[in-house]
Design a protein around this motif. Structure first.
Motif, short mmCIF file in Angstrom:
data_model
loop_
_atom_site.label_atom_id
_atom_site.label_comp_id
_atom_site.label_asym_id
_atom_site.label_seq_id
_atom_site.Cartn_x
_atom_site.Cartn_y
_atom_site.Cartn_z
N LEU A 343 1.19 -0.83 -0.22
CA LEU A 343 -0.27 0.33 0.06
C LEU A 343 0.80 1.52 0.09
O LEU A 343 0.52 2.53 -0.44
N ASN A 344 1.95 0.68 0.35
CA ASN A 344 2.98 2.29 0.68
C ASN A 344 3.53 3.81 -0.32
O ASN A 344 3.59 2.26 -1.45
N LYS A 345 3.10 4.33 -0.68
CA LYS A 345 3.52 5.69 -2.18
C LYS A 345 4.63 6.16 -1.31
O LYS A 345 5.45 7.13 -2.72
N ALA A 346 5.18 6.64 0.19
CA ALA A 346 6.24 7.41 0.33
C ALA A 346 7.25 6.76 0.19
O ALA A 346 7.59 5.24 -0.21
N PRO A 347 8.48 7.76 0.20
CA PRO A 347 10.23 6.54 0.24
C PRO A 347 10.52 6.63 1.05
O PRO A 347 10.16 6.58 2.07
N LEU A 348 11.18 5.43 1.18
CA LEU A 348 11.58 4.37 1.85
C LEU A 348 13.23 4.61 2.60
O LEU A 348 13.73 4.70 1.06
N VAL A 349 13.75 4.54 3.75
CA VAL A 349 14.88 4.01 4.28
C VAL A 349 14.63 3.14 4.68
O VAL A 349 13.89 2.74 5.55
N ILE A 350 14.93 1.90 4.49
CA ILE A 350 15.24 0.47 4.84
C ILE A 350 16.49 -0.12 5.52
O ILE A 350 17.38 0.18 5.08
N ASP A 351 16.42 -0.42 6.86
CA ASP A 351 17.05 -1.02 7.59
C ASP A 351 17.07 -1.89 8.96
O ASP A 351 16.12 -2.93 8.56
N ALA A 352 17.57 -2.63 8.84
CA ALA A 352 17.80 -3.46 9.67
C ALA A 352 16.92 -4.32 9.64
O ALA A 352 17.31 -5.16 8.89
N ASP A 353 15.95 -4.80 11.69
CA ASP A 353 14.80 -6.76 10.67
C ASP A 353 14.21 -5.39 8.92
O ASP A 353 13.77 -6.78 9.14
N ALA A 354 13.73 -4.85 8.33
CA ALA A 354 12.74 -4.97 7.73
C ALA A 354 13.87 -4.89 6.38
O ALA A 354 13.93 -6.15 5.58
N LEU A 355 15.18 -5.16 6.47
CA LEU A 355 16.40 -5.73 5.42
C LEU A 355 15.82 -7.36 5.88
O LEU A 355 16.14 -7.68 4.56
N ASN A 356 16.55 -8.00 6.58
CA ASN A 356 16.29 -9.27 7.39
C ASN A 356 15.27 -9.60 6.53
O ASN A 356 14.91 -10.84 5.85
N ILE A 357 14.18 -9.14 6.77
CA ILE A 357 12.87 -9.82 6.13
C ILE A 357 12.56 -9.63 4.44
O ILE A 357 12.05 -11.11 3.69
N LEU A 358 13.28 -8.88 4.25
CA LEU A 358 13.23 -8.59 2.87
C LEU A 358 13.93 -10.26 2.74
O LEU A 358 14.12 -10.49 1.57
N SER A 359 15.46 -10.42 2.86
CA SER A 359 16.24 -11.08 2.98
C SER A 359 15.07 -12.52 3.56
O SER A 359 15.57 -13.27 1.80
#
Length: 529
Positions: A343-359
Motif C-alpha cells: 500500500l505504501n507510496k512514500a519514499p523509504l529508507v530501509i534498515d535493520a530488521d526490515a532488511l532481514n525480512i526482505l532477505s
C-alpha cells in the motif's frame, strides 16, 4: 573528487601530452619532481639515508626522477633497480641515463634475495617498484623484498599505489604487497585506498597534482567518486525566513519491539536533528512511554501489538519513512510489513530488521518504491546479495542488485560506500568510534529527515552519510573512540551542519589525528568561554 580507473588515467596522460604538446618523458619529470618537492619541503635537507627502489617500468622511472633530484640537492640517496623482467620502458631508460650523469654511485641492480640491502629503522624507503599497470603475479623474491621493507620498521613512502596491489582486482591469496606508511597518488586517489582488504596497505595518502589536462578531468564521467565537504556543500538547502514546520516534511519512523525501543529513539532524534519539520514514530504499545519521554518533540502512534508491531496502518501521508530499526522478525510483524509495502507510496529508507525480512522473502523486493534507500551492515548485505570472495566482487554484486531493483544501497563501514546503479560514492567522514550499537539507527533517521525536506533520495543519502560521519568526527573532541555513543552522533548533527560553513582548513586527504585535533578544539572552546 573523481576516482579514475586505470584506463582513464592512461587516457588522461595521453591527452595531456597531446593537448599540452609535451612528451611522456616530460610528464614523468613532472611526476617525479612533484614527489621530490613534497619530500624536500618536509625534510629540509636532513641527511637520513633514503633508499629508492625502482622497478623497470614507468613507476620506476618516476622513482629515478625523484632520486636524481634528491641527489642534486645533497640528500643521502641509495638507488636500486628491482630487476622484475626483461623489458624496460622507454621513459625509464631515459631517466636511467640521466641519473648516471649526476652521480658516480649508479643504481644497484637487485635480482634475488641475496641482493637485499641493509636498512635501519631510522632510514626512509621509497617504493617505486610497480605502479597502476601491474597485471600479473609478483615474483616470489620481490614479494620477499616487500616483506623485508616491513621487517626493517623504516618509514615507507609509496609512489602512486603500494607496489604489489592492483587497481581493479584483489591481491592474490598468499601474495605480499608493500605496507606503506604514506602513499602519494598522482592526480586522483585510487579505489583501493578505501576497501577493507587493500586499505591496510597505506596508512595515509595524499593526492599530488601533476597537471593532467583540466578539460579531460572535468568532462570525464567516473564510476567512483569521493564524497567530502566540497561535494556535499552544494546540496545544502537554505531556509526561507518565513518558512514553517510544514515546509520541511513529516517523517515517520516505523520500528521497535520489546527491549529494542532505543533504536527508534535514536532514529527519531536523527530525523529531527537532520531538519524534518514533524516527526512521528509508529511503535508497539510497549514503547509508548519510552518514546514520549525520550523524544518529546516527536508524536507516537501505536498498534494493538504490545511487544512488537502486529499491524501497520496510519491515517496520514508521511513525506518519507524510515523502517526497520528494532522492528524484530515476529511472523505477525512480517505479515504487517508485507501488507505495508503493498500500500505504501512514500519514499523509504530501509534498515535493520526490515532488511532481514526482505532477505527472508526476496519476492518483497519487487514491492519497494523506485529510489528506496537500503542501509545494510556487512552481514545484512550478505543476506541480500549472497556471499562474496573479495571487496571488488562485493561491489559488483551490490551494483547488480541496485540496478535490478532500482534502489540505492549504503554499504556501512569505514569509508561507507553508497552504490547507486553502476555509480559508487565513497564517503570520507567518520571514524572507528562509530563501531557502536545504534549508530546505524541514527543514520536511518538522518537520511529520512533529509528526504522529508525535499532532497532527492540519492542526495539525501550522500549528504546524510557525510553529516553522520562528520558529527562523529567532531564528537571525538569530548569522547574519543572508545566512549563515542550513537546518541552523541545524533546530538552533534547541529555542529556538523555548522561545520559545513566554517572556513576550510588545509585539505587533509588522510585519516585524521584525533588527539591533536581534540587538543586544538579544546583550546578553542576554552578561549570562547
Amino acid at each position: 573528487m573523481k576516482i579514475l580507473s586505470k584506463e582513464q588515467i592512461y587516457e588522461g596522460d595521453r591527452l595531456t601530452a597531446e593537448r599540452q604538446n609535451v612528451s611522456s618523458t616530460d610528464l614523468m619529470e613532472r611526476a617525479g619532481t612533484a614527489i621530490f618537492n613534497w619530500m624536500h619541503m618536509r625534510m629540509q635537507g636532513a641527511q637520513v639515508p633514503i633508499h629508492v627502489f625502482c622497478g623497470i617500468g614507468n613507476n620506476g622511472g618516476d622513482g629515478l626522477v625523484l632520486a636524481r633530484h634528491l641527489i642534486t640537492h645533497g640528500y643521502n640517496v641509495i638507488t636500486y633497480i628491482v630487476n622484475c623482467g626483461n623489458g624496460r620502458s622507454k621513459d625509464f631508460l631515459v631517466n636511467y641515463d640521466r641519473i648516471k650523469n649526476v652521480t658516480k654511485d649508479w643504481p644497484k641492480l637487485l635480482t634475488c634475495k641475496e641482493d637485499f640491502p641493509e636498512i635501519h629503522v631510522d632510514d626512509i624507503i621509497v617504493d617505486a617498484v610497480f605502479g597502476i599497470g601491474l597485471n600479473r603475479a609478483v615474483d616470489p623474491w620481490i614479494q620477499e623484498l616487500f616483506v623485508h621493507f616491513k621487517s626493517t620498521g623504516a618509514f615507507t613512502l609509496s609512489i602512486d599505489i603500494p607496489s604489489g596491489l592492483y587497481t581493479d582486482k584483489p591481491i592474490e591469496p598468499e601474495s605480499s604487497a608493500v605496507m606503506a606508511n604514506y602513499t602519494l597518488s598522482f592526480q586522483a586517489p585510487k579505489l583501493i585506498f578505501f576497501l577493507p582488504e587493500t586499505a591496510e596497505h597505506s596508512t595515509q595518502w595524499e593526492v599530488l597534482d601533476i597537471g593532467i589536462d583540466r578539460d579531460y578531468l572535468m568532462s570525464t564521467e567516473t564510476e567512483v567518486e569521493l564524497i567530502s565537504k566540497h561535494e556535499v556543500l552544494p546540496f545544502y538547502k537554505r531556509r526561507d525566513k518565513f518558512s514553517h514546520k510544514g515546509d520541511f516534511g513529516h517523517g515517520l519512523i516505523i520500528g521497535g519491539s520489546k527491549g529494542k525501543m532505543g533504536a527508534v529513539v535514536l532514529a527519531t532524534k536523527g530525523m529531527l536533528s537532520a531538519g524534518a519539520g514533524l516527526a512521528t514514530a509508529y511503535i508497539p504499545e510497549c514503547g509508548y512511554t519510552v518514546l514520549q519521554t525520550a523524544v518529546p518533540e516527536a508524536m507516537a502512534l501505536t498498534d494493538d501489538g504490545d511487544d512488537y508491531i502486529e499491524d501497520l496502518e496510519f491515517e496520514f501521508e508521511p513525506t518519507a519513512i524510515g523502517i526497520g530499526v528494532g522492528l524484530g522478525t515476529d511472523p505477525k510483524t512480517i505479515t504487517a510489513f508485507e501488507h505495508f509495502l503493498k500500500l505504501n507510496k512514500a519514499p523509504l529508507v530501509i534498515d535493520a530488521d526490515a532488511l532481514n525480512i526482505l532477505s527472508l522473502s526476496k519476492k518483497l523486493l519487487k514491492l519497494l518504491p523506485e529510489g528506496s534507500i537500503l542501509t545494510p551492515h556487512p552481514k545484512e548485505l550478505e543476506r541480500l546479495i549472497g556471499q562474496w570472495d573479495n571487496d571488488f566482487e562485493k561491489l559488483d554484486k551490490t551494483s547488480e542488485f541496485s540496478s535490478k531493483h532500482k534502489v540505492s544501497v549504503v554499504i556501512k563501514g569505514a569509508n561507507t560506500i553508497t552504490v547507486h546503479g553502476n555509480k559508487k560514492y565513497v564517503n570520507t567522514s567518520g571514524n572507528p568510534g562509530m563501531a557502536t550499537g545504534g549508530a546505524g539507527d541514527v543514520l536511518t533517521g538522518v537520511i529520512t529527515g533529509l528526504i522529508c525536506q525535499g532532497y532527492p533520495p540519492i542526495e539525501a543519502t550522500l549528504f546524510g552519510v557525510y553529516l553522520h560521519g562528520r558529527s562523529a568526527d567532531l564528537a571525538l573532541e569530548d569522547y574519543g573512540y572508545q566512549s563515542l555513543l550513537a546518541s552523541h552522533i545524533a546530538d552533534g548533527l547541529g555542529e556538523a551542519f555548522i561545520d559545513l560553513f566554517k572556513q576550510p582548513e588545509q585539505e587533509q586527504q588522510q585519516e585524521p589525528e584525533p588527539e591533536k585535533e581534540a587538543q586544538q578544539r579544546r583550546k578553542a572552546k576554552r578561549a570562547r568561554r
